[in-house]
Design a protein around this motif. Structure first.
Motif, PDB file in Angstrom:
ATOM      1  N   ILE A 224       8.528  11.082   4.441  1.00  0.00           N
ATOM      2  CA  ILE A 224       9.690  10.371   4.001  1.00  0.00           C
ATOM      3  C   ILE A 224       9.206   8.721   4.565  1.00  0.00           C
ATOM      4  N   ARG A 225       8.382   9.327   5.967  1.00  0.00           N
ATOM      5  CA  ARG A 225       8.162   6.581   5.744  1.00  0.00           C
ATOM      6  C   ARG A 225       6.265   6.541   4.843  1.00  0.00           C
ATOM      7  N   GLU A 226       6.045   7.410   4.310  1.00  0.00           N
ATOM      8  CA  GLU A 226       4.942   7.308   3.147  1.00  0.00           C
ATOM      9  C   GLU A 226       5.719   6.833   1.873  1.00  0.00           C
ATOM     10  N   LEU A 227       7.167   7.082   1.119  1.00  0.00           N
ATOM     11  CA  LEU A 227       7.336   7.194   0.793  1.00  0.00           C
ATOM     12  C   LEU A 227       7.787   5.903  -0.310  1.00  0.00           C
ATOM     13  N   TRP A 228       7.420   5.354  -1.183  1.00  0.00           N
ATOM     14  CA  TRP A 228       7.734   3.884  -1.855  1.00  0.00           C
ATOM     15  C   TRP A 228       8.979   4.053  -2.110  1.00  0.00           C
ATOM     16  N   ILE A 229       9.312   3.286  -2.499  1.00  0.00           N
ATOM     17  CA  ILE A 229      11.113   2.936  -2.606  1.00  0.00           C
ATOM     18  C   ILE A 229      10.869   1.361  -3.330  1.00  0.00           C
ATOM     19  N   PRO A 230      11.703   1.327  -4.849  1.00  0.00           N
ATOM     20  CA  PRO A 230      11.793  -0.548  -5.475  1.00  0.00           C
ATOM     21  C   PRO A 230      12.434  -0.256  -4.555  1.00  0.00           C
ATOM     22  N   LEU A 231      12.974  -1.826  -3.997  1.00  0.00           N
ATOM     23  CA  LEU A 231      14.108  -2.121  -3.613  1.00  0.00           C
ATOM     24  C   LEU A 231      15.054  -3.228  -3.672  1.00  0.00           C
ATOM     25  N   PRO A 232      16.147  -3.525  -4.539  1.00  0.00           N
ATOM     26  CA  PRO A 232      16.431  -4.170  -4.879  1.00  0.00           C
ATOM     27  C   PRO A 232      17.028  -5.551  -3.589  1.00  0.00           C
ATOM     28  N   PRO A 233      18.106  -6.789  -4.482  1.00  0.00           N
ATOM     29  CA  PRO A 233      19.039  -7.010  -3.119  1.00  0.00           C
ATOM     30  C   PRO A 233      19.708  -6.714  -2.876  1.00  0.00           C
ATOM     31  N   ASP A 234      20.434  -7.213  -1.466  1.00  0.00           N
ATOM     32  CA  ASP A 234      20.897  -5.909  -0.688  1.00  0.00           C
ATOM     33  C   ASP A 234      22.592  -6.000  -1.595  1.00  0.00           C
ATOM     34  N   SER A 235      22.811  -6.685  -2.502  1.00  0.00           N
ATOM     35  CA  SER A 235      24.181  -7.054  -2.981  1.00  0.00           C
ATOM     36  C   SER A 235      24.032  -5.822  -4.172  1.00  0.00           C
ATOM     37  N   GLU A 236      23.043  -5.699  -4.757  1.00  0.00           N
ATOM     38  CA  GLU A 236      22.671  -5.474  -6.255  1.00  0.00           C
ATOM     39  C   GLU A 236      22.383  -3.204  -5.399  1.00  0.00           C
ATOM     40  N   GLN A 237      21.945  -3.634  -4.211  1.00  0.00           N
ATOM     41  CA  GLN A 237      21.929  -1.888  -4.365  1.00  0.00           C
ATOM     42  C   GLN A 237      23.259  -1.472  -4.058  1.00  0.00           C
ATOM     43  N   ASP A 238      24.367  -1.870  -3.382  1.00  0.00           N
ATOM     44  CA  ASP A 238      25.795  -2.317  -3.303  1.00  0.00           C
ATOM     45  C   ASP A 238      26.377  -2.049  -4.966  1.00  0.00           C
ATOM     46  N   ARG A 239      25.848  -3.099  -5.362  1.00  0.00           N
ATOM     47  CA  ARG A 239      26.465  -2.404  -7.054  1.00  0.00           C
ATOM     48  C   ARG A 239      25.675  -1.510  -7.445  1.00  0.00           C
ATOM     49  N   ILE A 240      24.310  -0.798  -7.302  1.00  0.00           N
ATOM     50  CA  ILE A 240      23.916   0.465  -7.824  1.00  0.00           C
ATOM     51  C   ILE A 240      25.006   1.568  -7.542  1.00  0.00           C
ATOM     52  N   VAL A 241      25.106   2.065  -5.955  1.00  0.00           N
ATOM     53  CA  VAL A 241      26.136   2.879  -5.489  1.00  0.00           C
ATOM     54  C   VAL A 241      26.973   2.600  -5.980  1.00  0.00           C
ATOM     55  N   HIS A 242      28.029   1.667  -5.908  1.00  0.00           N
ATOM     56  CA  HIS A 242      29.068   1.458  -6.677  1.00  0.00           C
ATOM     57  C   HIS A 242      29.596   2.078  -7.775  1.00  0.00           C
ATOM     58  N   GLU A 243      28.427   1.881  -8.925  1.00  0.00           N
ATOM     59  CA  GLU A 243      28.231   2.643  -9.760  1.00  0.00           C
ATOM     60  C   GLU A 243      27.904   4.451  -9.979  1.00  0.00           C
ATOM     61  N   LEU A 244      26.992   4.696  -9.155  1.00  0.00           N
ATOM     62  CA  LEU A 244      26.336   5.799  -9.130  1.00  0.00           C
ATOM     63  C   LEU A 244      28.027   7.085  -8.866  1.00  0.00           C
ATOM     64  N   GLU A 245      28.537   6.078  -7.579  1.00  0.00           N
ATOM     65  CA  GLU A 245      29.902   6.914  -7.080  1.00  0.00           C
ATOM     66  C   GLU A 245      30.712   7.511  -7.943  1.00  0.00           C
ATOM     67  N   LYS A 246      30.727   6.258  -9.299  1.00  0.00           N
ATOM     68  CA  LYS A 246      31.700   6.876 -10.075  1.00  0.00           C
ATOM     69  C   LYS A 246      31.376   8.022 -11.435  1.00  0.00           C
ATOM     70  N   ARG A 247      29.894   7.853 -11.428  1.00  0.00           N
ATOM     71  CA  ARG A 247      29.392   8.493 -12.348  1.00  0.00           C
ATOM     72  C   ARG A 247      29.355   9.661 -12.044  1.00  0.00           C
ATOM     73  N   GLU A 248      29.289   9.864 -10.285  1.00  0.00           N
ATOM     74  CA  GLU A 248      29.107  11.363 -10.079  1.00  0.00           C
ATOM     75  C   GLU A 248      30.184  12.199  -9.868  1.00  0.00           C
ATOM     76  N   ALA A 249      31.405  11.050  -9.163  1.00  0.00           N
ATOM     77  CA  ALA A 249      33.068  11.785  -9.688  1.00  0.00           C
ATOM     78  C   ALA A 249      33.049  12.277 -11.024  1.00  0.00           C
ATOM     79  N   ASP A 250      32.602  11.832 -11.722  1.00  0.00           N
ATOM     80  CA  ASP A 250      32.765  12.620 -13.464  1.00  0.00           C
ATOM     81  C   ASP A 250      31.995  13.304 -13.348  1.00  0.00           C
ATOM     82  N   PHE A 251      30.455  13.845 -12.891  1.00  0.00           N
ATOM     83  CA  PHE A 251      29.670  14.564 -13.241  1.00  0.00           C
ATOM     84  C   PHE A 251      30.555  15.603 -12.410  1.00  0.00           C
TER      85      PHE A 251
END
Length: 308
Positions: A224-251
């Motif tokens: 886990i520690r050595e994994l690379w992660i692309p990191l958007p600004p915190d506000s964009e992280q929140d938007r991504i999570v919100h959008e994915l939660e909507k898509r998850e509900a559809d799936f």
């Protein structure tokens, strides 16, 4: 004790068998189609997540090379860092000999089972009650925004992660679970969860998993520690999570509907067999090349119409 059985003539028995072999094969093929659809939905879900957490939501944003081969390009304004630089605390739980019962109230001490993080959703009911003769370890209690990651599980579940939405003062992680506390201003735990579910990340985690049996593989903290992660600004992280939660509900809705159709098909298969062998369906004039008029078989057309 005797049990009366319907016993048609031999010629009619063969006709019933031919009918059932033909029609149940059609239903079985439809069930297989539904099973394949569920697998396709899982693949699509993972692809949607992977794209969102590596490419973002804006298709027109400028891109740059991440410098990590398996990540490829990422939005130019994102950082790419190793997980270890986002971690404030990294703990491992405790696995005492517990009762088989679940801690049923928030007032009882419990130890979380590894299944509490399966499929990205935290389930606090997946726990075992701590026996009264053992002293709890309050320092292992899980807190709001903790990132829980399974350290040991099957290949497809090892490394599964979930976000803890509130404090659970009397629930402790087991030693099969990593408790990771992130610097929330830099990386949201909910964003880390969806990232860890992406296809490329899953592949990296599975490469690090070791064990003699595929039913129980292990990863170390370094996986886990050595994994690379692309990191958007915190506000964009929140938007991504919100959008994915909507898509998850559809799936999830599509998957539930598919499971419902599989259940109906299996029920109708059983009903068809029962009706044929008890004479409730007259199949004496049936031929394999003719369209069945039985309502049980018409379910095939209904299913195909629903899913195209």
């Amino acid at each position: 004790m005797s049990c009366p059985l319907p016993f048609p003539p031999a010629e009619e028995q063969l006709q019933i068998l031919s009918f059932l072999n033909h029609e149940t094969a059609r239903i079985d093929a439809l069930v297989e189609e539904q099973q394949r659809l569920i697998e396709l939905l899982k693949e699509k879900r993972q692809a949607v997540i992977s794209h969102a957490v590596t490419k973002g939501l804006d298709p027109d944003v400028p891109m740059k090379d991440s410098g990590v081969e398996w990540l490829g390009e990422v939005p130019a304004h994102w950082n790419v860092v190793k997980f270890k630089y986002l971690i404030a605390e990294f703990e491992q739980g405790w696995s005492p000999q517990c009762d088989g019962d679940q801690a049923e109230t928030l007032d009882e001490w419990g130890v979380l089972k590894v299944g509490c993080v399966n499929y990205g959703v935290f389930d606090p009911t997946e726990n075992k009650r701590l026996p009264d003769n053992l002293e709890p370890r309050p320092e292992l209690s899980i807190r709001k925004d903790d990132l829980l990651i399974s350290r040991a599980n099957t290949r497809d579940l090892v490394g599964s992660a979930a976000h803890v939405p509130m404090d659970y003062p009397k629930l402790m992680a087991s030693d099969k679970i990593f408790v990771v506390r992130l610097h929330q201003r830099i990386c949201r735990s909910r964003y880390a969860v969806v990232y860890l579910f992406g296809k490329g990340v899953r592949h990296q985690i599975e490469l690090q998993a070791t064990g003699a049996s595929s039913s129980m593989l292990n990863i170390g903290q370094g996986a886990i520690r050595e994994l690379w992660i692309p990191l958007p600004p915190d506000s964009e992280q929140d938007r991504i999570v919100h959008e994915l939660e909507k898509r998850e509900a559809d799936f999830a809705a599509l998957e539930q509907e598919t499971v419902r159709h599989m259940r109906i098909l299996n029920e109708r298969r059983s009903a068809l067999i029962s009706a044929a062998v008890t004479g409730k369906i007259d199949v004496r004039g049936w031929q394999a090349d003719q369209q069945s008029k039985q309502p049980e078989i018409l379910m095939a057309a209904e299913t195909r119409a629903t899913y195209g």
